[in-house]
Design an enzyme around this catalytic site. Structure first.
Site, PDB file in Angstrom:
ATOM      1  N   TYR A  12      30.497  -7.117 -44.185  1.00  0.00           N
ATOM      2  CA  TYR A  12      29.273  -7.810 -44.610  1.00  0.00           C
ATOM      3  C   TYR A  12      28.547  -8.432 -43.409  1.00  0.00           C
ATOM      4  O   TYR A  12      27.339  -8.249 -43.243  1.00  0.00           O
ATOM      5  CB  TYR A  12      29.617  -8.910 -45.622  1.00  0.00           C
ATOM      6  N   ASN A  36      32.988   0.382 -35.644  1.00  0.00           N
ATOM      7  CA  ASN A  36      33.779   0.187 -36.867  1.00  0.00           C
ATOM      8  C   ASN A  36      34.829   1.285 -36.967  1.00  0.00           C
ATOM      9  O   ASN A  36      34.590   2.416 -36.534  1.00  0.00           O
ATOM     10  CB  ASN A  36      32.869   0.238 -38.104  1.00  0.00           C
ATOM     11  N   VAL A  80      38.846  -1.280 -32.364  1.00  0.00           N
ATOM     12  CA  VAL A  80      38.841  -2.276 -31.285  1.00  0.00           C
ATOM     13  C   VAL A  80      40.287  -2.682 -31.007  1.00  0.00           C
ATOM     14  O   VAL A  80      41.035  -3.001 -31.941  1.00  0.00           O
ATOM     15  CB  VAL A  80      38.027  -3.529 -31.691  1.00  0.00           C
ATOM     16  N   GLU A 167      41.009 -11.232 -59.891  1.00  0.00           N
ATOM     17  CA  GLU A 167      40.103 -10.110 -60.219  1.00  0.00           C
ATOM     18  C   GLU A 167      40.896  -8.811 -60.362  1.00  0.00           C
ATOM     19  O   GLU A 167      40.623  -7.992 -61.237  1.00  0.00           O
ATOM     20  CB  GLU A 167      39.016  -9.985 -59.150  1.00  0.00           C
ATOM     21  N   ALA A 311      32.155 -13.478 -49.087  1.00  0.00           N
ATOM     22  CA  ALA A 311      31.139 -12.496 -48.708  1.00  0.00           C
ATOM     23  C   ALA A 311      29.789 -13.175 -48.531  1.00  0.00           C
ATOM     24  O   ALA A 311      29.065 -12.874 -47.577  1.00  0.00           O
ATOM     25  CB  ALA A 311      31.054 -11.417 -49.782  1.00  0.00           C
ATOM     26  N   GLN A 312      29.457 -14.115 -49.442  1.00  0.00           N
ATOM     27  CA  GLN A 312      28.128 -14.731 -49.318  1.00  0.00           C
ATOM     28  C   GLN A 312      28.004 -15.509 -48.013  1.00  0.00           C
ATOM     29  O   GLN A 312      26.946 -15.496 -47.377  1.00  0.00           O
ATOM     30  CB  GLN A 312      27.783 -15.612 -50.524  1.00  0.00           C
TER      31      GLN A 312
HETATM   32  P1  NAD Z   1      43.480 -17.163 -51.425  1.00  0.00           P
HETATM   33  O1  NAD Z   1      44.066 -17.789 -50.232  1.00  0.00           O
HETATM   34  O2  NAD Z   1      42.210 -17.683 -51.945  1.00  0.00           O
HETATM   35  O3  NAD Z   1      44.516 -17.199 -52.640  1.00  0.00           O
HETATM   36  C1  NAD Z   1      45.858 -16.877 -52.448  1.00  0.00           C
HETATM   37  C2  NAD Z   1      46.688 -17.501 -53.534  1.00  0.00           C
HETATM   38  O4  NAD Z   1      48.038 -17.112 -53.335  1.00  0.00           O
HETATM   39  C3  NAD Z   1      46.641 -19.020 -53.530  1.00  0.00           C
HETATM   40  O5  NAD Z   1      46.372 -19.492 -54.807  1.00  0.00           O
HETATM   41  C4  NAD Z   1      48.047 -19.396 -53.070  1.00  0.00           C
HETATM   42  O6  NAD Z   1      48.502 -20.614 -53.624  1.00  0.00           O
HETATM   43  C5  NAD Z   1      48.865 -18.215 -53.554  1.00  0.00           C
HETATM   44  N1  NAD Z   1      50.124 -18.086 -52.825  1.00  0.00           N
HETATM   45  C6  NAD Z   1      50.345 -18.332 -51.516  1.00  0.00           C
HETATM   46  N2  NAD Z   1      51.654 -18.151 -51.240  1.00  0.00           N
HETATM   47  C7  NAD Z   1      52.264 -17.782 -52.379  1.00  0.00           C
HETATM   48  C8  NAD Z   1      53.602 -17.474 -52.720  1.00  0.00           C
HETATM   49  N3  NAD Z   1      54.584 -17.506 -51.837  1.00  0.00           N
HETATM   50  N4  NAD Z   1      53.861 -17.125 -53.989  1.00  0.00           N
HETATM   51  C9  NAD Z   1      52.889 -17.083 -54.929  1.00  0.00           C
HETATM   52  N5  NAD Z   1      51.614 -17.387 -54.654  1.00  0.00           N
HETATM   53  C10 NAD Z   1      51.294 -17.738 -53.398  1.00  0.00           C
HETATM   54  O7  NAD Z   1      43.405 -15.577 -51.072  1.00  0.00           O
HETATM   55  P2  NAD Z   1      42.424 -14.467 -51.657  1.00  0.00           P
HETATM   56  O8  NAD Z   1      42.353 -14.522 -53.124  1.00  0.00           O
HETATM   57  O9  NAD Z   1      42.819 -13.184 -51.027  1.00  0.00           O
HETATM   58  O10 NAD Z   1      41.046 -14.891 -51.091  1.00  0.00           O
HETATM   59  C11 NAD Z   1      40.895 -15.040 -49.685  1.00  0.00           C
HETATM   60  C12 NAD Z   1      39.509 -15.562 -49.403  1.00  0.00           C
HETATM   61  O11 NAD Z   1      38.572 -14.551 -49.730  1.00  0.00           O
HETATM   62  C13 NAD Z   1      39.181 -16.774 -50.262  1.00  0.00           C
HETATM   63  O12 NAD Z   1      38.449 -17.679 -49.511  1.00  0.00           O
HETATM   64  C14 NAD Z   1      38.372 -16.187 -51.371  1.00  0.00           C
HETATM   65  O13 NAD Z   1      37.445 -17.108 -51.904  1.00  0.00           O
HETATM   66  C15 NAD Z   1      37.686 -15.038 -50.663  1.00  0.00           C
HETATM   67  N6  NAD Z   1      37.327 -13.966 -51.599  1.00  0.00           N
HETATM   68  C16 NAD Z   1      36.026 -13.811 -51.801  1.00  0.00           C
HETATM   69  C17 NAD Z   1      35.596 -12.854 -52.682  1.00  0.00           C
HETATM   70  C18 NAD Z   1      34.121 -12.748 -52.866  1.00  0.00           C
HETATM   71  O14 NAD Z   1      33.384 -13.104 -51.951  1.00  0.00           O
HETATM   72  N7  NAD Z   1      33.692 -12.281 -54.022  1.00  0.00           N
HETATM   73  C19 NAD Z   1      36.510 -12.044 -53.369  1.00  0.00           C
HETATM   74  C20 NAD Z   1      37.859 -12.209 -53.121  1.00  0.00           C
HETATM   75  C21 NAD Z   1      38.259 -13.192 -52.223  1.00  0.00           C
END
Ligand code: NAD
Length: 388
Positions: A12, A36, A80, A167, A311-312
């Protein structure tokens, strides 16, 4: 001689930077190179859909040749390997590039928190290829079960209940009835777990929205294990802190992200999760010829905590970096980066979602899904990715 701008990463942030800079400059003013490892741009926030057969892979990747057509951006497909800040050189697997200005938009990597066996025995969802692997793996489990009817084949574990985990589990839950019907397997023989270390799902969401999401997903048959950190993973087994062991052929890890190791190795100033520190103009701390955008860097919110890497935020950073690079090339004043968080919506599978728009408007169901879809269309329109 015109200045050389090298942009690393076509996610993005990188794509928006490249397109924004190309729009505001001429080929006489600047030579733009975008590097990329794939020759397409991935809609990473949508990967849960092809992973659960809700969309085709081609719907979440856009050929860079199409996005860059007619723009003065040279595309280099390569990986890279290293950034040499002193020599102003980027090392690639297949060569090297010199720059006057560098934009680092290399994204994030999976954080495994040192959990024994997690890296070796789990799948992750960070690319179109990985989404395909998850989808085909799940289909294969259903196909193999009649020949080796062990419950492990029909047990699916998603570790982590952040946006990615929720999701994905929602879309898999939506897919299961179809898979069961095709395989002639009763739905109640299939177990879909979401395991979360914290006491509630969707960290960062308001409690009522997280509770609503949990209720919707439970109704679709998701089994939640909250307050249950995964402490070890073996082939076909997930160990929880409580001592419980879930035996499963399918283990998907969405437990967290960290900055890119290349950024850490280059010697940028980083926080403990490996994300680089930037100034108000998104220049890397101590390196004014290097701009950063997206998940590989961080900016602080009003409470002094890093904004979550979304992403935003990456798109807004890319817009700001393009504007500031342009100003720099034209000898104009740069502008500070001010994030504008428009809200966050989590899909719950199918056409269901929950989320918040602006500071206060909470929404769920089809309306929330529509809002999420519209933001995707808006982004595609911005980068010229709507037309086929
Ligand atoms: P996250 O870090 O937001 O969530 C990970 C989750 O796993 C947490 O709730 C955490 O407590 C849990 N966890 C950690 N260790 C664990 C364990 N040992 N056992 C069980 N659970 C455990 O990770 P994500 O969902 O991959 O998101 C990463 C980032 O990307 C975030 O900031 C999210 O907001 C962002 N994201 C954005 C979009 C979007 O822009 N639409 C989509 C997906 C993710």
């Amino acid at each position: 001689m015109n200045k050389r701008v090298v942009i690393l990463g076509a996610g993005y942030a990188g794509v928006v930077t490249a397109l924004g800079l190309a729009k505001e400059t001429t080929v006489q003013e600047v030579e733009i190179t975008l590097v990329n490892k794939y020759d397409y741009h991935q809609l990473v926030t949508q990967l849960y859909e092809p992973a659960a057969a809700a969309k085709r892979d081609t719907e979440v990747r856009i050929p860079l040749a199409r996005l860059l057509s007619g723009k003065h951006v040279r595309f280099v497909r390569d990986v890279v390997t290293k950034i040499d800040l002193q020599a102003k050189t980027v090392m690639l697997q297949g060569g090297e590039l010199q720059y006057d200005y560098l934009v680092v938009a290399l994204g994030s990597e999976t954080e495994y928190f040192g959990i024994p066996g997690m890296k070796e025995h789990s799948m992750t969802l960070k690319s179109v290829d990985e989404a395909r692997l998850i989808r085909t793996h799940i289909e294969r489990c259903f196909a193999e079960y009649p020949y080796d009817p062990r419950p492990e084949y029909l047990t699916f574990v998603v570790g982590g209940a952040g946006l990615t985990g929720i999701e994905l589990v929602g879309e898999i839950a939506n897919w299961l009835p179809r898979l069961c019907e095709e395989s002639n397997i009763p739905r109640d023989q299939v177990k879909l777990y979401n395991v979360e270390a914290m006491t509630s799902i969707l960290p960062g969401f308001d409690d009522d929205l997280a509770a609503k999401a949990e209720e919707v997903l439970r109704a679709k048959g998701v089994i939640f294990k909250v307050g249950s950190p995964i402490v070890q993973v073996e082939p076909e087994a997930v160990h929880l802190k409580s001592g419980e062991i879930i035996r499963a052929k399918t283990i998907i890890w969405t437990g967290g992200v960290r900055g890119n190791q290349i950024v850490v190795d280059a010697g940028f100033e980083t926080e403990p999760r490996g994300r680089a520190k930037v100034n108000e103009y998104l220049q890397a701390a101590g390196h004014e010829d290097v701009y950063m955008a997206g998940d590989c860097c961080f900016v602080l919110n009003e409470q002094g905590r890093p904004y979550p890497p979304t992403a935003q935020l990456a798109i807004q950073m890319g817009t700001c970096v393009a504007r500031n690079l342009c100003a720099e090339l034209k000898g104009q004043a740069k502008t500070s980066f001010t994030p504008k968080i428009l809200g966050t919506v989590a899909s719950l599978g199918g056409r269901d979602a929950v989320g918040k728009v602006g500071k206060n408007y909470k929404t769920s169901g089809r309306v929330a899904y529509l809002i999420k879809d519209l933001s995707q269309i808006r982004y595609l329109a911005k980068i010229g990715g709507l037309m086929k």
